[in-house]
Design a protein around this motif. Structure first.
Motif, PDB file in Angstrom:
ATOM      1  N   ARG A 179       0.766  -1.284   0.046  1.00  0.00           N
ATOM      2  CA  ARG A 179       0.178  -0.051  -0.051  1.00  0.00           C
ATOM      3  C   ARG A 179       0.801   0.882   0.383  1.00  0.00           C
ATOM      4  O   ARG A 179       0.441   2.379  -0.260  1.00  0.00           O
TER       5      ARG A 179
ATOM      6  N   GLY B 111       3.141   2.134  -3.630  1.00  0.00           N
ATOM      7  CA  GLY B 111       1.796   1.825  -4.516  1.00  0.00           C
ATOM      8  C   GLY B 111       1.753   3.288  -4.875  1.00  0.00           C
ATOM      9  O   GLY B 111       0.775   4.341  -4.868  1.00  0.00           O
ATOM     10  N   GLU B 112       0.849   4.335  -3.167  1.00  0.00           N
ATOM     11  CA  GLU B 112       0.863   5.510  -3.102  1.00  0.00           C
ATOM     12  C   GLU B 112       1.632   6.691  -2.780  1.00  0.00           C
ATOM     13  O   GLU B 112       1.209   6.912  -3.019  1.00  0.00           O
TER      14      GLU B 112
ATOM     15  N   ALA C 111       1.842   6.767  -7.004  1.00  0.00           N
ATOM     16  CA  ALA C 111       1.332   7.230  -7.390  1.00  0.00           C
ATOM     17  C   ALA C 111       1.628   9.164  -6.984  1.00  0.00           C
ATOM     18  O   ALA C 111       1.086  10.233  -7.944  1.00  0.00           O
TER      19      ALA C 111
ATOM     20  N   GLU D 252      -4.406  -5.349  -3.486  1.00  0.00           N
ATOM     21  CA  GLU D 252      -3.734  -4.095  -3.328  1.00  0.00           C
ATOM     22  C   GLU D 252      -2.946  -3.917  -3.643  1.00  0.00           C
ATOM     23  O   GLU D 252      -2.291  -2.358  -3.804  1.00  0.00           O
TER      24      GLU D 252
ATOM     25  N   THR E  78      -2.150  -3.400  -7.042  1.00  0.00           N
ATOM     26  CA  THR E  78      -2.381  -2.285  -7.842  1.00  0.00           C
ATOM     27  C   THR E  78      -3.608  -1.561  -7.427  1.00  0.00           C
ATOM     28  O   THR E  78      -3.391  -0.476  -8.560  1.00  0.00           O
ATOM     29  N   HIS E  79      -3.944  -1.660  -6.294  1.00  0.00           N
ATOM     30  CA  HIS E  79      -4.871  -0.997  -5.801  1.00  0.00           C
ATOM     31  C   HIS E  79      -4.859   0.675  -6.269  1.00  0.00           C
ATOM     32  O   HIS E  79      -5.777   2.104  -7.060  1.00  0.00           O
ATOM     33  N   ALA E  80      -3.965   1.535  -6.541  1.00  0.00           N
ATOM     34  CA  ALA E  80      -3.344   2.983  -6.239  1.00  0.00           C
ATOM     35  C   ALA E  80      -2.991   2.705  -7.766  1.00  0.00           C
ATOM     36  O   ALA E  80      -2.293   4.326  -8.037  1.00  0.00           O
ATOM     37  N   ASP E  81      -2.728   2.084  -8.456  1.00  0.00           N
ATOM     38  CA  ASP E  81      -1.725   2.319  -9.651  1.00  0.00           C
ATOM     39  C   ASP E  81      -2.583   3.693 -10.453  1.00  0.00           C
ATOM     40  O   ASP E  81      -3.961   3.017 -10.641  1.00  0.00           O
ATOM     41  N   PRO E  82      -2.249   4.727 -11.191  1.00  0.00           N
ATOM     42  CA  PRO E  82      -3.714   5.315 -11.299  1.00  0.00           C
ATOM     43  C   PRO E  82      -3.859   5.085 -12.554  1.00  0.00           C
ATOM     44  O   PRO E  82      -4.742   4.496 -13.268  1.00  0.00           O
TER      45      PRO E  82
ATOM     46  N   ARG F  80      -6.351   2.271 -11.993  1.00  0.00           N
ATOM     47  CA  ARG F  80      -7.437   2.370 -11.434  1.00  0.00           C
ATOM     48  C   ARG F  80      -8.467   3.359 -12.484  1.00  0.00           C
ATOM     49  O   ARG F  80      -9.460   2.961 -12.264  1.00  0.00           O
TER      50      ARG F  80
END
Length: 302
Positions: free
Chosen positions: A75, A78-79, A82, A281, A283-287, A290
């Motif tokens: 997480r 990823g953040e 981003a 999780e 790839t959750h924050a990848d723009p 997303r």
């Protein structure tokens, strides 16, 4: 704890090692020499007081402590990615990447005719590759990153590191030929049982939702063929006495294509299928990913 004394770059090392489970592959991915990666791994072990990754016959195996840390590190990385994309003003839609979608031929037929034009116009360097989900959640592929998104209506018991979003709900209907002599007076349960049936089986068994509902009532239908496709059976009903129980959108598309076919209500109570999109999780924050999930949801919603 003083964060100034921590080497935050080690989080990326942990992140890549956890994904790849292979020191050589991780070193290439981070453009590091093997000695440099070993040095960073030793620092990681010292910082967390745990071996984290131990040698195995095929690469590295995470320790329980590594599994505990992994979702938090994924997480954070990823953040941070981003955040730096935003700071750099990077146009993520211009990225030349491949996205891997695991689903079914039914979903490809429903989704891709409207999704591909959007991708080609707004993300021209993106390549979409689809894979058949084979009736099971591609858990290992999602965890490793070889699957970016999985879409189906039969995924159950998701791990905590997976995200999901409902895309649509559909009910079941029966597709039949207009020339089927058993259905001159409509389709009730006795007529349904008197006919022979096709079904879709992604796992090879013939025990579907319809069959389990019938078994609960002490009844049984005769299935003459189980196919690994959702679309192919709709093309085999024409001019026969066969019935196909399928999702409404599949039946509607088949009727639009072939005037010999007609739709009947299913004379059984079955729950609606809830089609979900699933992602990890990591790839959750990848723009870009997303944005891709947003386009999928928008197309199916429309």
């Amino acid at each position: 704890m003083n964060i100034a004394k921590k080497d935050l770059n080690l989080l990326l090392v942990f992140h890549v090692l956890y994904q790849e489970r292979n020191a050589s592959v991780a070193a290439v991915r981070m453009a590091l020499s093997q000695p440099a990666l070993s040095h960073k791994l030793n620092k990681l072990r010292h910082q967390f007081g745990d071996p984290l990754f131990v040698r195995a016959p095929r690469g590295l195996t995470p320790t329980p402590r590594a599994h505990e840390l992994a979702p938090h590190v994924q997480r954070l990385v990823g953040e941070l990615e981003a955040f730096y994309d935003l700071c750099d003003g990077q146009d993520f839609l211009a990225r030349a990447e491949r996205l891997h979608l695991y689903s079914t031929d039914y979903m490809e037929q429903t989704l891709l005719p409207r999704l591909l034009p959007v991708l080609r116009e707004q993300a021209p360097n993106l390549v979409l590759i689809t894979h058949n989900t084979r009736g099971e959640l591609p858990r290992e592929e999602l965890e490793k990153g070889t699957c970016d998104l999985a879409i189906a209506g039969f995924y159950k018991d998701l791990p905590d590191t997976f995200h999901q979003q409902r895309l649509l709900g559909e009910d079941f209907v029966v597709l039949a030929s207009r020339s089927n002599p058993r259905l001159n007076d409509g389709l009730d349960l006795p007529a349904f049982l008197a006919c022979e049936h096709l079904l879709t089986t992604l796992t090879g068994d013939l025990d579907g939702l319809v069959d389990r509902a019938l078994q609960a009532r002490g009844l049984q239908r005769r299935v003459v063929a189980g196919l690994s496709s959702f679309i192919a059976p709709t093309r085999l009903v024409r001019g026969t006495d066969l019935l196909l129980t399928c999702l409404r959108s599949l039946a509607e598309e088949a009727v639009e294509r072939d005037p010999d076919l007609r739709i009947h209500p299913l004379p059984l109570d079955l729950p609606r299928v809830e089609v979900m999109q699933i992602w990890h999780e990591r790839t959750h924050a990848d723009p870009l990913r997303r944005w891709f999930r947003q386009q999928v949801a928008g197309v199916l919603r429309d």
